[in-house]
Design an enzyme around this catalytic site. Sequence first.
Site, mmCIF file in Angstrom:
data_model
loop_
_atom_site.group_PDB
_atom_site.id
_atom_site.type_symbol
_atom_site.label_atom_id
_atom_site.label_comp_id
_atom_site.label_asym_id
_atom_site.label_seq_id
_atom_site.Cartn_x
_atom_site.Cartn_y
_atom_site.Cartn_z
ATOM 1 N N LYS A 22 0.836 -1.222 0.000
ATOM 2 C CA LYS A 22 0.000 0.000 0.000
ATOM 3 C C LYS A 22 0.858 1.253 0.000
ATOM 4 C CE LYS A 22 -2.459 2.381 3.792
ATOM 5 N NZ LYS A 22 -1.378 3.225 4.190
ATOM 6 N N ASN A 23 1.841 1.278 0.877
ATOM 7 C CA ASN A 23 2.607 2.523 1.046
ATOM 8 C C ASN A 23 3.552 2.787 -0.123
ATOM 9 O OD1 ASN A 23 1.320 3.060 3.438
ATOM 10 N ND2 ASN A 23 2.824 1.953 4.661
ATOM 11 N N CYS A 116 -5.790 11.660 11.770
ATOM 12 C CA CYS A 116 -6.575 10.462 12.029
ATOM 13 C C CYS A 116 -6.326 10.103 13.481
ATOM 14 C CB CYS A 116 -6.233 9.335 11.062
ATOM 15 S SG CYS A 116 -4.673 8.539 11.368
ATOM 16 N N ARG A 121 -0.744 14.344 12.750
ATOM 17 C CA ARG A 121 -0.172 14.183 11.421
ATOM 18 C C ARG A 121 -0.039 15.509 10.655
ATOM 19 N NH1 ARG A 121 -1.895 8.231 9.319
ATOM 20 N NH2 ARG A 121 0.189 8.333 8.509
ATOM 21 N N ASP A 305 4.173 0.804 11.804
ATOM 22 C CA ASP A 305 2.957 0.132 11.344
ATOM 23 C C ASP A 305 2.818 -1.296 11.875
ATOM 24 O OD1 ASP A 305 2.122 2.331 9.995
ATOM 25 O OD2 ASP A 305 2.611 1.607 7.988
ATOM 26 N N ARG A 398 -8.638 -0.723 4.255
ATOM 27 C CA ARG A 398 -7.825 0.359 3.667
ATOM 28 C C ARG A 398 -6.439 -0.139 3.257
ATOM 29 N NH1 ARG A 398 -6.522 4.731 7.293
ATOM 30 N NH2 ARG A 398 -5.167 5.034 5.515
HETATM 31 C C1 UD1 Z 1 4.428 7.148 8.258
HETATM 32 C C2 UD1 Z 1 5.602 6.220 8.521
HETATM 33 C C3 UD1 Z 1 5.706 5.275 7.363
HETATM 34 C C4 UD1 Z 1 4.376 4.568 7.181
HETATM 35 C C5 UD1 Z 1 3.257 5.579 7.008
HETATM 36 C C6 UD1 Z 1 1.889 4.937 6.902
HETATM 37 C C7 UD1 Z 1 7.766 6.634 9.568
HETATM 38 C C8 UD1 Z 1 8.932 7.544 9.678
HETATM 39 N N1 UD1 Z 1 6.810 6.995 8.687
HETATM 40 O O1 UD1 Z 1 4.713 7.869 7.072
HETATM 41 O O2 UD1 Z 1 6.742 4.337 7.566
HETATM 42 O O3 UD1 Z 1 4.435 3.741 6.086
HETATM 43 O O4 UD1 Z 1 3.251 6.448 8.119
HETATM 44 O O5 UD1 Z 1 1.430 4.519 8.130
HETATM 45 O O6 UD1 Z 1 7.693 5.612 10.219
HETATM 46 N N2 UD1 Z 1 5.546 14.940 10.735
HETATM 47 C C9 UD1 Z 1 5.492 16.276 11.040
HETATM 48 N N3 UD1 Z 1 5.368 17.163 10.008
HETATM 49 C C10 UD1 Z 1 5.286 16.780 8.712
HETATM 50 C C11 UD1 Z 1 5.326 15.404 8.407
HETATM 51 C C12 UD1 Z 1 5.447 14.512 9.453
HETATM 52 O O7 UD1 Z 1 5.555 16.667 12.198
HETATM 53 O O8 UD1 Z 1 5.171 17.626 7.823
HETATM 54 C C13 UD1 Z 1 5.641 13.937 11.831
HETATM 55 C C14 UD1 Z 1 4.377 13.101 11.915
HETATM 56 O O9 UD1 Z 1 3.400 13.734 12.692
HETATM 57 C C15 UD1 Z 1 4.871 11.832 12.530
HETATM 58 C C16 UD1 Z 1 6.262 11.693 11.952
HETATM 59 O O10 UD1 Z 1 6.645 13.004 11.536
HETATM 60 O O11 UD1 Z 1 4.963 11.982 13.925
HETATM 61 C C17 UD1 Z 1 6.340 10.690 10.795
HETATM 62 O O12 UD1 Z 1 5.762 11.263 9.717
HETATM 63 P P1 UD1 Z 1 5.928 10.792 8.202
HETATM 64 O O13 UD1 Z 1 7.065 9.890 8.006
HETATM 65 O O14 UD1 Z 1 5.815 11.996 7.375
HETATM 66 O O15 UD1 Z 1 4.579 10.031 8.087
HETATM 67 P P2 UD1 Z 1 4.033 9.299 6.875
HETATM 68 O O16 UD1 Z 1 4.573 9.818 5.603
HETATM 69 O O17 UD1 Z 1 2.564 9.247 7.091
#
Ligand code: UD1
Length: 417
Positions: A22-23, A116, A121, A305, A398
């Site tokens: 998915k990712n 969520c 996020r 995850d 999902r």
């Molecule tokens: C995250 C996971 C990813 C997983 C995906 C789906 C990590 C590092 N990332 O990716 O492995 O596949 O969820 O579940 O494990 N953050 C900020 N500001 C931003 C972006 C992120 O503060 O602009 C913070 C987020 O709140 C979170 C952390 O950084 O605490 C990780 O974020 P990020 O890697 O961006 O999340 P995803 O891309 O959703």
Amino acid sequence: MDKIYVHGRIPLRGQLTLQGSKNAALPILAATLLTEETCVIHNCPKIVDVHQMLHLLGRLGCEIRWENDGVRITGRTCEGESMLYPEVGQMRCSILFLGALLGSSKRVELPYPGGCVIGKRPVDIHIDALSKMNVDISCKDDTLIAQTKGMIGERIFLPFPSVGATENLMLAAVKALGKTQIEGAAREPEVVALGQFLKAMGARIRGLGSSTIEIEGGMPLHGAEFVVPADRIVAGTYMLACMSTGGNILLNEAPIEDMGSFFHVIREMGGSLQIEQQQVYLQAPKEISPVLYLKTEVHPGFPTDLQSPLLSTLCLAKGESCIQENIFEQRFHVVPWLTQMGAKIELLTPNLARVIGVEMLKGAQVKASELRGGAALVVAALGAKGETVIEGKKFIDRGYANICKDLRDLGARIYSV
Ligand code: UD1
């Protein structure tokens, strides 16, 4: 069809071929917007998030056709894009439309992506980084408005190796003028997969899988075919289910190179692994050993995850385990439901759980409120005595294309109604 019924304590046995990731699939689908030519994405998982992403591509004018194991997407032309549809805001990954569209549109409007239950996020890292590439981004009434007279490559340092922000920058940088260097980039395999797809489209990218990614912008991008790699989180979920039921399973085409930290934990719990080429065979131990201390980390550390499904398995360990969630702020939502099933879990802080193993979990009526927490309930139910009814299958759908059928193929008694 929103409930799953599980009759637990049947050892999983047999073999399975894993669905696509998915990712990895979601950013790759966003990347198809970078060309007007046809892209064919093989092994694309038929999950709700992918269907939603394809629906949005359709609204942008792409032609979408499923065929055999994959999806064929033919592009579109655009000038300015307003994507102010309610369904956009509900999808966290819709933020990737900024990077994917700014190369061809001077102005992109998006609803601010919703949080969520696993935490706020935020998207500040995405916005700060894109702003350095000659993009002007403002937020008004929950709408993100991005405008550019042409993106310009830059040297950008990410304060945290955000997966989404790294992907967004890559999508933008391939269309920007000149070279972009992303320092502090995410090293997750899904970032590598996106980079490989962009390269197949004609992009020039170096440093994938490292903390510094260099992109030479402005190369003409064309249609490409790509095979989405197998889903390491689905693989991990089924292996944890196998551990909870005391079974043995063989996973075909597993992404073994990307699962080192997870395999380490399985061994620490007493699981025996045989890894050959793209297959992994797991024999669960008679008794699960606890994991003294584990924290979720960015890749190649233990993936956030898989934290919730691991928690479910550790409820049955002989002894005490400690798990620290380091990536998201609220990822222990499943704890009250596991407690209802007889687990003993103490939250020492909102991000640190102490799990005291119990002899037995028992079936109960429980409710999923997010994807991986839902998968954790399935893992717990498979290891529990009697019947568990899990509400909220839609969250699990999902990310898992066919969780009930996959587990039935491994001998589980699990049905959705
Ligand atoms: C995250 C996971 C990813 C997983 C995906 C789906 C990590 C590092 N990332 O990716 O492995 O596949 O969820 O579940 O494990 N953050 C900020 N500001 C931003 C972006 C992120 O503060 O602009 C913070 C987020 O709140 C979170 C952390 O950084 O605490 C990780 O974020 P990020 O890697 O961006 O999340 P995803 O891309 O959703």
